[in-house]
Design an enzyme around this catalytic site. Structure first.
Site, PDB file in Angstrom:
ATOM      1  N   CYS A 169      45.587  29.844  37.947  1.00 26.91           N
ATOM      2  CA  CYS A 169      44.957  29.535  39.230  1.00 26.91           C
ATOM      3  C   CYS A 169      44.699  28.038  39.359  1.00 26.91           C
ATOM      4  O   CYS A 169      44.217  27.402  38.418  1.00 26.91           O
ATOM      5  CB  CYS A 169      43.649  30.307  39.358  1.00 26.91           C
ATOM      6  SG  CYS A 169      42.888  30.138  40.987  1.00 26.91           S
ATOM      7  N   ARG A 180      45.637  36.759  50.712  1.00 30.18           N
ATOM      8  CA  ARG A 180      44.473  36.620  49.831  1.00 30.18           C
ATOM      9  C   ARG A 180      43.849  35.233  49.956  1.00 30.18           C
ATOM     10  O   ARG A 180      42.671  35.043  49.640  1.00 30.18           O
ATOM     11  CB  ARG A 180      44.915  36.865  48.385  1.00 30.18           C
ATOM     12  CG  ARG A 180      43.763  36.919  47.399  1.00 30.18           C
ATOM     13  CD  ARG A 180      44.245  37.279  46.002  1.00 30.18           C
ATOM     14  NE  ARG A 180      43.115  37.540  45.130  1.00 30.18           N
ATOM     15  CZ  ARG A 180      42.498  36.611  44.403  1.00 30.18           C
ATOM     16  NH1 ARG A 180      42.910  35.354  44.453  1.00 30.18           N
ATOM     17  NH2 ARG A 180      41.472  36.931  43.646  1.00 30.18           N
TER      18      ARG A 180
END
Length: 806
Positions: free
Chosen positions: A623, A719
């Site tokens: 991430c 998302r």
């Protein structure tokens, strides 16, 4: 050129003003003053930079912004700004006056994009002036946007906190253990409480799992006595605190099945079509049946083809026969592979179901391929038998294979009329077709009696064969009565040596079905996560867009036990609306909201009705949210603050991301998390999607963030982007990579469980409940590790080493 100071005001038509977010018709709750003062919501810039007891100066990398509530789309965000007192820009970007950066072309394009370029002076005056003049041929229009100011209301009263179990006290010479004196305790010799670390935080620092170390406690129990059962949500309990992440390289049906068998749960990702995701959920729910309360049933009037079709689609053929073909009907028998394949008395002659000779279109010997093609066109048949004057088969012509008939005009294999449907299926499987002539002797040149095709075995009404002719009759069945326990059922199956055990009521109506293989799984997987019907627990993720309501409906119908609303920043008006919809539409299905890292985010989702919270932002190994967006929080601090706050409302939290070892899992649980969600830790297992590959002799599997461009191109963009329309520029918040092979979950999950038990044992706690009790009363002790301490706590001082997990 930039606009002059006298330019008219910038338009604001796209900006939503005076539209506070509402939950159940009320404005959002506010975080209480105590939570705000604790630092759980972070710190103001004044506290960080001015009230700076650590006497530190900070870089950008030292800082992280904490998330706030989202009530608008990215298209509503105003990033216009002032360069000087008199010059405004549409975007806050300025190119540097360096000779390798800004000359006229850079300045022109910076201005066209809403910024400005500063042309360097490392040239003659005339050259620099000429560079500036070139920029005068371009004009720039600006627009402006503004954000929305939100209103809030006070929070509701807290709910009671459950009490942890207490282990029996240890004794020395008949006395309980001595307590450390207050002076030693206050000196830090015993470490510090979580409150001192996270709340009384003079350095305004957020901590990761690596920053923390737990200090040991007294051991009065073995690892086999440590209870790691926990809650995923308000209503779902797990035997182990492990959850697999809804990522397309981590969790599909195989991962979810094996996570549940080991006592955890898998959350199936949504980066696929609605039908595909629902099918994954369905496979998990049907994998372990125990008492099957909704088995597929057939009536005596169904056909063998119905059995074969069910086996092909669902993978089994042990099917109860009831008088009406429905659950609850009077049990008449059962049909299995033994009846349709292996018993001699199951033979069914093809002559009973074939299309008879008088209904066939045929050609006579000597017909040309052109004429045969015309006959096939007129008859609309797929096969054309060719016969001689004695009506004997001499050739077969197929509509789709005329060219091959030129080369191989006699290429046919003909079964006898005494053959069975099984023979037809065998031929179709081997050769790819089922339109087969029937001759009296089963050979080429035999007298033509008919033809058998898919229409005969599947779709024509006149092909019906009643299962009553081949089923095992009711009087030969071993059955159990309604109310039988699994142990009693197991004994009956052992005695009868059958694979299926029907369960009937006093009216001899079928109420359930028990499978031998499922009883064996109860022995092999005693910790399996199951619902009230003894089916495996499974979760599934959805987004926050309107079409995700349709996805949620399909997932619930497929049997999902929990829905995870999947968003990188959970405090948005879109998620609040989705959570409210789910709780109103599916009140018996638990909902997990997130992701959150500050209490105000959690509070709004609790207000909307979530049953669990997912904590973590920008800390996964793949991430890049914190790097790209500058918003997030170090995970240990996020877990502690959200757990402490959500505990007031009885809402469990799942620590999502940042897990690299069993030590990290233990720290997450000890900071208050009820469960941990793992991605990279599980991505290299046999059960994760994808194939292994080798690189430099190492066995690897692909692993990617759902914010990577590769994943976003398949749908996961929702998302990270909350607008109704897809962003025309994708901003990646993740990367793609690979992780090393970790073997099967059947060995890996027990290893993780045992590692957590060892960690809790060393900390002197015998259960997660006791760990949380000690966390909040200050008896669970921590310290912050220096960089040198972190290095010392790992493998060091070796020329080389090999690290094996188990």
């Amino acid at each position: 050129m930039v606009p002059s100071p006298s330019s008219p005001p910038l338009p604001t038509s796209r900006v939503r003003k005076d539209q506070p977010s509402l939950v159940k018709g009320k404005t959002l709750w506010k975080v209480d003053e105590g939570t705000l003062a604790s630092g759980a919501e972070g710190f103001s810039a004044e506290k960080v930079f001015m009230k700076n007891s650590s006497f530190m100066a900070y870089t950008y990398d030292d800082l992280i912004m904490l998330p706030g509530h989202i009530s608008f789309g990215t298209e509503c965000i105003d990033i216009t700004t002032q360069l000087t007192k008199n010059i405004r820009l549409s975007v806050p970007f300025v190119s540097s006056p360096m000779d390798t950066v800004t000359e006229d072309i850079m300045a022109i394009n910076m201005a066209l994009q809403g910024g400005i370029g500063i042309i360097h002076s490392n040239m003659s005056i005339a050259e620099q002036a000429n560079q500036v003049r070139k920029s005068q041929y371009y004009t720039l229009k600006q627009t402006t946007e503004q954000t929305i100011i939100m209103a809030s209301l006070p929070s509701p009263p807290p709910s009671p906190i459950p009490q942890a179990r207490k282990p029996p006290p240890s004794l020395v010479k008949g006395e309980t253990l001595w307590e450390i004196d207050e002076e030693t305790l206050a000196s830090g010799a015993e470490g510090f409480s979580a409150e001192q670390i996270f709340i009384k935080n003079p350095g305004f620092v957020a901590y990761t799992y690596d920053d923390l170390i737990m200090l040991p406690g007294h051991i009065s129990f073995g690892t086999d006595g440590i209870d790691i059962t926990t809650r995923l949500t308000k209503n779902i309990r797990l035997s182990v605190p492990f959850v697999s992440s809804p990522m397309d390289t981590v969790t599909e049906d195989i991962m979810a099945i094996n996570m549940a068998l080991q006592g955890g749960i898998g959350i199936i990702h949504s980066n696929m079509s609605i039908a595909e995701q629902a099918e994954h959920v369905f496979k998990v729910k049907k994998y372990k049946n125990g008492f099957i309360t909704d088995p597929i049933c057939l009536s005596p009037k169904n056909t063998i083809e119905d059995v074969i079709k069910i086996k092909r689609e669902l993978g089994y053929s042990g099917i109860p026969i009831t008088h009406n073909g429905e659950m609850g009907g009077r049990l008449l028998g059962i049909i299995s592979n033994r009846d349709t394949s292996f018993e001699n008395d199951t033979s069914i002659r093809l002559e009973q179901i074939m299309t008879p000779r008088e209904k066939l279109t045929v050609a006579t010997e000597g017909v040309s391929l052109v004429e045969a093609n015309e006959l096939l066109k007129k008859s609309k048949k797929g096969k054309l038998p060719v016969v001689n004057t004695d009506d004997e088969l001499v050739a077969l012509i197929a509509r789709t294979d005329l060219q091959k008939n030129i080369d191989f005009p006699l290429a046919s294999k003909d079964p006898q009329p005494q053959a069975t449907i099984k023979d037809v299926i065998k031929i179709k499987k081997k050769l790819g077709y089922s339109g087969i002539p029937i001759t009296h002797n089963g050979e080429m040149g035999g007298r033509l009696l008919g033809i058998i095709s898919n229409r005969d075995t599947s779709f024509e009404n006149d092909v019906s064969i009643q299962l009553a002719q081949i089923m095992t009759p009711r009087e030969k069945l071993t059955v159990a009565m309604e109310g039988v326990s699994l142990s009693e059922a197991n004994e009956l199956i052992k005695e009868s040596k059958k694979g299926k055990l029907p369960v009937v009521n006093t009216n001899d109506e079928l109420v359930a079905l028990i499978a031998r293989t499922d009883l064996q799984k109860n022995i092999d997987f005693p910790l399996a996560s199951k619902d009230a019907n003894k089916q495996l627990l499974v979760g599934a993720s959805i987004g926050t867009r309107p079409e995700d309501k349709e996805r949620a409906t399909a997932l619930v119908e497929a049997g999902a036990d929990v829905i995870v609303v999947d968003s990188s920043q959970g405090d948005s008006v879109y998620q609040l609306e989705m959570v409210q919809y789910l709780k109103e539409r599916f009140p018996n299905v638990d909902v997990i909201g997130g992701n959150v890292v500050v209490p105000s985010q959690a509070l709004h989702l609790i207000q909307a009705g979530v049953d669990g919270l997912r904590v973590g932002m920008g800390i996964g190994s793949i991430c890049t949210t914190q790097e790209v967006c500058a918003v997030g929080r170090a995970q240990a601090s996020a877990v502690y603050h959200i757990s402490k706050f959500a505990r007031k409302y009885g809402v469990p939290i799942c620590a999502d991301g940042g897990i690299k070892s069993t030590g990290h899992i233990t720290k997450a649980l000890s900071c208050g998390a009820s469960t941990v969600m793992m991605g990279s830790m599980l991505a290299g297992t046999d059960e994760s999607p994808g194939e292994y590959f080798y690189q430099d002799g190492v066995r690897l599997k692909k692993y990617r963030g759902m914010g990577s461009i590769e994943a976003m191109s398949k749908g996961s963009e929702k998302r990270y982007v909350w607008d109704d329309t897809t962003a025309h520029v994708k901003v990646a918040q993740g990367v793609s990579g690979a992780v090393q092979d970790k073997g099967s979950l059947r060995r890996y999950i027990p290893y993780l469980s045992q590692g957590v038990r060892h960690g809790l044992q060393d900390a002197g706690v015998s259960s997660l409940d006791q760990a949380w009790e000690k966390l909040y009363n200050g008896k669970l002790r921590f310290e912050i590790r220096s960089p040198a301490a972190q290095k010392e706590g790992g493998v060091h001082g070796l020329h080389s080493y090999q690290k094996r997990l188990y």
